[in-house]
Each structure stands twice: as structure tokens, then as C-alpha cells.
Design a protein around this motif. Sequence first.
Motif, short mmCIF file in Angstrom:
data_model
loop_
_atom_site.label_atom_id
_atom_site.label_comp_id
_atom_site.label_asym_id
_atom_site.label_seq_id
_atom_site.Cartn_x
_atom_site.Cartn_y
_atom_site.Cartn_z
N VAL A 1 1.26 -6.77 5.02
CA VAL A 1 0.70 -5.50 4.53
C VAL A 1 1.80 -4.45 4.70
O VAL A 1 2.04 -3.95 5.81
CB VAL A 1 -0.57 -5.10 5.30
CG1 VAL A 1 -1.08 -3.76 4.76
CG2 VAL A 1 -1.65 -6.17 5.16
N ASN B 1 2.92 -0.91 4.33
CA ASN B 1 2.24 0.39 4.20
C ASN B 1 3.32 1.49 4.13
O ASN B 1 4.06 1.71 5.09
CB ASN B 1 1.32 0.60 5.41
CG ASN B 1 0.40 1.79 5.22
OD1 ASN B 1 0.32 2.36 4.12
ND2 ASN B 1 -0.30 2.17 6.28
N GLN B 2 3.40 2.18 2.97
CA GLN B 2 4.46 3.17 2.74
C GLN B 2 3.83 4.53 2.42
O GLN B 2 2.75 4.60 1.82
CB GLN B 2 5.35 2.74 1.57
CG GLN B 2 6.08 1.43 1.79
CD GLN B 2 7.16 1.54 2.85
OE1 GLN B 2 7.71 2.64 3.08
NE2 GLN B 2 7.45 0.43 3.53
N ARG B 3 4.60 5.65 2.81
CA ARG B 3 4.09 7.00 2.59
C ARG B 3 5.17 7.88 1.94
O ARG B 3 6.36 7.81 2.32
CB ARG B 3 3.67 7.65 3.92
CG ARG B 3 2.50 7.00 4.61
CD ARG B 3 1.20 7.19 3.82
NE ARG B 3 0.17 6.37 4.41
CZ ARG B 3 -0.04 5.12 4.13
NH1 ARG B 3 0.72 4.53 3.22
NH2 ARG B 3 -1.00 4.44 4.72
N ALA C 1 -4.92 -0.06 4.09
CA ALA C 1 -3.98 -0.92 4.82
C ALA C 1 -4.64 -1.51 6.06
O ALA C 1 -4.48 -2.71 6.36
CB ALA C 1 -2.73 -0.12 5.20
N VAL D 1 0.86 -1.18 0.00
CA VAL D 1 0.00 0.00 0.00
C VAL D 1 0.90 1.23 0.00
O VAL D 1 1.73 1.42 0.90
CB VAL D 1 -0.94 0.01 1.23
CG1 VAL D 1 -1.81 1.26 1.21
CG2 VAL D 1 -1.79 -1.25 1.24
N ALA E 1 -4.68 5.52 1.83
CA ALA E 1 -3.78 4.39 1.98
C ALA E 1 -3.88 3.78 3.38
O ALA E 1 -3.85 2.55 3.54
CB ALA E 1 -2.34 4.81 1.69
N ASP E 2 -3.99 4.63 4.42
CA ASP E 2 -4.13 4.12 5.78
C ASP E 2 -5.41 3.29 5.93
O ASP E 2 -5.43 2.24 6.59
CB ASP E 2 -4.14 5.28 6.77
CG ASP E 2 -2.76 5.90 6.95
OD1 ASP E 2 -1.76 5.20 6.64
OD2 ASP E 2 -2.68 7.07 7.37
N LYS F 1 -5.27 -5.56 6.79
CA LYS F 1 -4.80 -6.21 8.02
C LYS F 1 -5.96 -6.87 8.76
O LYS F 1 -5.83 -7.98 9.27
CB LYS F 1 -4.12 -5.18 8.93
CG LYS F 1 -2.78 -4.67 8.39
CD LYS F 1 -2.17 -3.63 9.32
CE LYS F 1 -0.83 -3.11 8.78
NZ LYS F 1 -0.24 -2.07 9.66
#
Length: 589
Positions: free
Chosen positions: A52, A54-56, A41, A18, A37-38, A45
Motif C-alpha cells: 500500500v 500512500n503518497q501526499r 490506505a 493511494v 486517502a489516509d 492495509k
Amino acid sequence: MLLLSTGPALAEKRVALVVGISKYQHAPQLTNPARDADAVAALLKQAGFDVVNNQRDLGIVDLRRVIREFSETSRDADISVVYYAGHGIEVDGTNYLVPADAKLASDFDIEDETISLDRVLKALEGTRRLRLVILDACRDNPFSNTMRRTVASRAIGRGLAKIEPTMSDTLVAFAAKAGAVASDGDGTNSPFAAALVKYIAEPGLDLRIAFGRVRDAVLKTTGNRQEPFVYGSLGGQTMSLVPPVVKPADPEAEARVDYELAAQVGTKEAWDSFLASHPNGLYANLARAQTNKLAAAQQSRSKADDARREAEEQAAQKAAELRKQLEEQSIRQTAEAKQKLSEQAKKDLEEARRQVAEQTKKQLDEARRQVELAQQQAEAARQQVEEAKRQAIAEAQRQVELAKAEQAKADQANADQAKRVAKEGTDKLASLTPEPTMPKAPPSPQIDQTDINRLLQAHLKRVGCNTGNVDGAWDDSSRKALELFNKNANTRFDIKLASLDALDTVRSKTDRVCPLICAKGQKEDGGRCVQISCGSGSFLNSSGACEKRPEPKARTADQEQATPRHHAAPSGGGGGGKCFSFNGRSYCE
């Protein structure tokens, strides 16, 4: 068995990447991609994904690294999902994802400062069952006005370009169809992300149906201005991100079916056979209660039969004693009367005989009345036994219906749980915290189709509609029987298949529904067909009714003349045979 049935679904490896980019360094920042995205994700989960990532706000170097690492992660996975929220552009028919540090001063920088969608799809080649890429990136190109064109013929499109995945079992979902622009939304999340969280992770829901619901929700939210689109194809099997909830097997499903069959028979032998197969459990306790009721009814019947026999024996004994007393008294009085030769003695004898006859008649009438009273008591006892048996069968059926009602409540609780699971996605938009899963109610036990066929055949025979076999085979005879029931009971059940609704309706009929149809030459007598017999001088005609035989008519003179008459052969005719005449001519044998 429960562990074996749920093992394959639990053994699947599901991984997701994500990426949400809001803080662009050389273009206007976006509000919702990070929050979108949060939300996605957190949803994955909650759905039980094994990985999962999760990148920003990644730059080009980090974005390349993350995609390369995810390629290794997805190599042995069954399901791989990539969700990207941010800016995306299309150049010469190729789609690119724009990292946070992209400048894109000229169109020559695109291959160096962005990641192509083809590279993302290539990273998923090792996935075994499903490859899913979701792009919430169909926004306006923020670099279209500042980007310098090095090649005049190079086309920079609006939104993203249509794509045809070359790998099987691959789906690419756009927030808006090719060439269109998606809305970032005025709320906490974009319309596309909000719909995804609501539908995409519903247990057991096929992805094609889930994305169809996402499309409808986004069209409704944006006033038909934005239409999400999915490219690629899947096979004929159901493909969902979250496996369906496995329902535990009902340990008493078989006992329930056998209990209902035993209740239809309603005899002690049937209940004993049921208890031999199912000695423990709820239905075993109910069967024992039915056996006790039948035993009590049988005991009452035995007592009534004993009382009837005793009354008949007493009446017969009393009648014999009375006849003996009357005979002795008659002989005694006759002997006394013979000793008296006067008219007065004869009168006394006649009076004595009259009194004896009257007394005899009264005593015989009393004995007959006692016999009739004993027979009435016996009949009342028989009716009590039949009523007890009927109540036992009705109680058994009521217990079955109570069990069905309990299972219906359990099914409703299971349906409510499914709704709550579907609603969890929407709730995650605000709280992003998982909620505890409610315990699942046991499913309603399923009755075998052969048992439904057999029960419906038996009840159709009981109401006079079925003349075939009660063997559980739903053949042409059974379909004709249900069609005859529909005609006489004003129902419209499908005759091709025996259903529970048809079974409940036929079973509720306590009297005969279909009329008794007798063959030609027969008539109905006490609920059965008997042969019609005609009296002397009558015969059974072709219509099946008795008709009187016609009287023979008198013969006319012409008929007498036309009748052959035998006479002796003329002399000299030879042979000595018989001769007769007919219409004026003679013939000899």
C-alpha cells in the motif's frame, strides 16, 4: 486440508497506490483529499494488501515517478488498485489528474503539467486478475476562469468525461457520473470516501455489489444530488478485494449424520455399527449411553419373561396336583359310598360329590386367576421395555437437536463477526487503527441431501404416506408421498425437494397421518388390508360389498313351451339319433 483450501486466496498478490492532494500551490486548497486517502490506505492495509503506497501532495515530477514505479509493482500482481483524491479535469474528452504544483496558465500546458487517466490505466497492464482505478476527483475545475485558451475549439468540460476501458477485467469508479460534479463534503471525509471505506473491503463481497451500495449511500447522503458511477466490466465470477472467510471443516459432521440414522433405528445392532465406525468423540459417548439404556431395558424384559414363565409353570403344576388330589378323593369317597347300602349312604355320596365339585371349581378359579396375574405382569414388563426403547430413541433425537442448537449459536456468532468486520470500515474514519479480529465460530455441519431424502422417506412410510422404497432417491413416488402428507397434515412443503423443515415436521408426527386405502374387494382390519369374504348364499358384487344371491323364479307356461324337449326319433327316420321340439317344430340329431 484447511491449509490447502485457503492457500489460493492467501497466495494472491494485492497491491495499491493511494494518492491524496490537498495543498495546491496555484489553486484553492482542498480539505478532505488527504484525510480520504489516509482512510482508504488504512482500510487496504487492514484488508491484508501486500503493498500500500500512500503518497501526499505530489508535484508533477513525483507523480510521474510514483506511477512509473507502481507500474513495476503491479506487473506480477493479481489485484491492483489506484485511489486518487484531488482535482481532475476533462479536456477534449480526455481525463487528467492535476498535481499539487500545476499552474495551467493555458490549455497548452495540460499535457506537460498533468497526468492523463490513460497513463494510469496503462501502468496496470501487467496485472493478472483485476485492475481498479477509483477517482474521487470530480470537483469543479479551479483553473477554468484563469486558463488561457490557445485553441478556440478546444473543449474543457465540467467534471470528468465518460471512459470505456479497453482492457478486460478493468473497472474505473468515479465519485460522480461523467459530466457531474462531486461534493467535497462538510465532514471528516467526502461522502464518496466514507461510503468506500464502509463497503469496498467487505470479505467476499463482489465489487459490483459493493459499488452499488456505495452509490446508494452517496445518493442518500447528498439528497440524490451526487451519483457515483462505475465504467468497465467483469466476468461471471465473484470479484472481491478481500477474499471470503474460509470456514474450517467440521470433524464430526459425518458422525452427526450417522448418529441420527442410528437413532432412527434405535437397536443395539445399529448403535454397535455406529461405534465401529466412530469409536471416539461426542457422538460416540452419546451412542454408548444409548447402548447402556437398551441393555438395561433388555435385562428388565428378560426378568419379566422369566417371572411370567415361572408363574405359568407353578400354576400348571398346582392345577395338576389339584386334579390328582380330587381324583383320588373322588375314588376314595366313591369306594366308601359303595360300602353303604342305605339311602343315607347315597345322600352322603351326593353331598360329597357336590362339595368336591365346589372345591374343585374354587381351586381351578384360583389357578386361572394366578395365570392371568402372571400374564398381566408379563404385559407390564413388555410395556416397560417398549417405553425404555422409545425413551432411548427420543433421547437420541434430543441429543441431535441439542447439537443443531449449538451449531445455530455458532452460526449466529459467525454472522455477528461478519457484521463487525463490515462495521470496521466505518470505525476507521475516526480512529484509523485496526481492531483485533474475533475468533470465528465453527460452521454448522451440513447433512447430505441423500440422507435427508432417506430419512424423509422413512418417516413418510411410518405415518402411512409412503409405499415406495427408502433408498435416498427422491423420485416421483417420494414426491407423491410428500404431496399426500401435505393434503392430510395441512402443510405446504415443496414436493420437488426433500427439506429439513419437511423432515422435522413429518418426524414430529407420532400417529398415522395418511388414511389406509384398500383395493376393491378388501377392507381395513387392524391397520392392514384383508380380503372380504362373503357367507354362504352371498357373493361379492362390483362395488366390493357382499350381496345375497337372488332366488330362482318359477317358470311360466310360455317358458315351458319355449324350452327344447328331447324325444325319440320317429320310426323310419333312420339313424337312431335324439330328437327335440322347439316353438312347435321338431328337430333330430
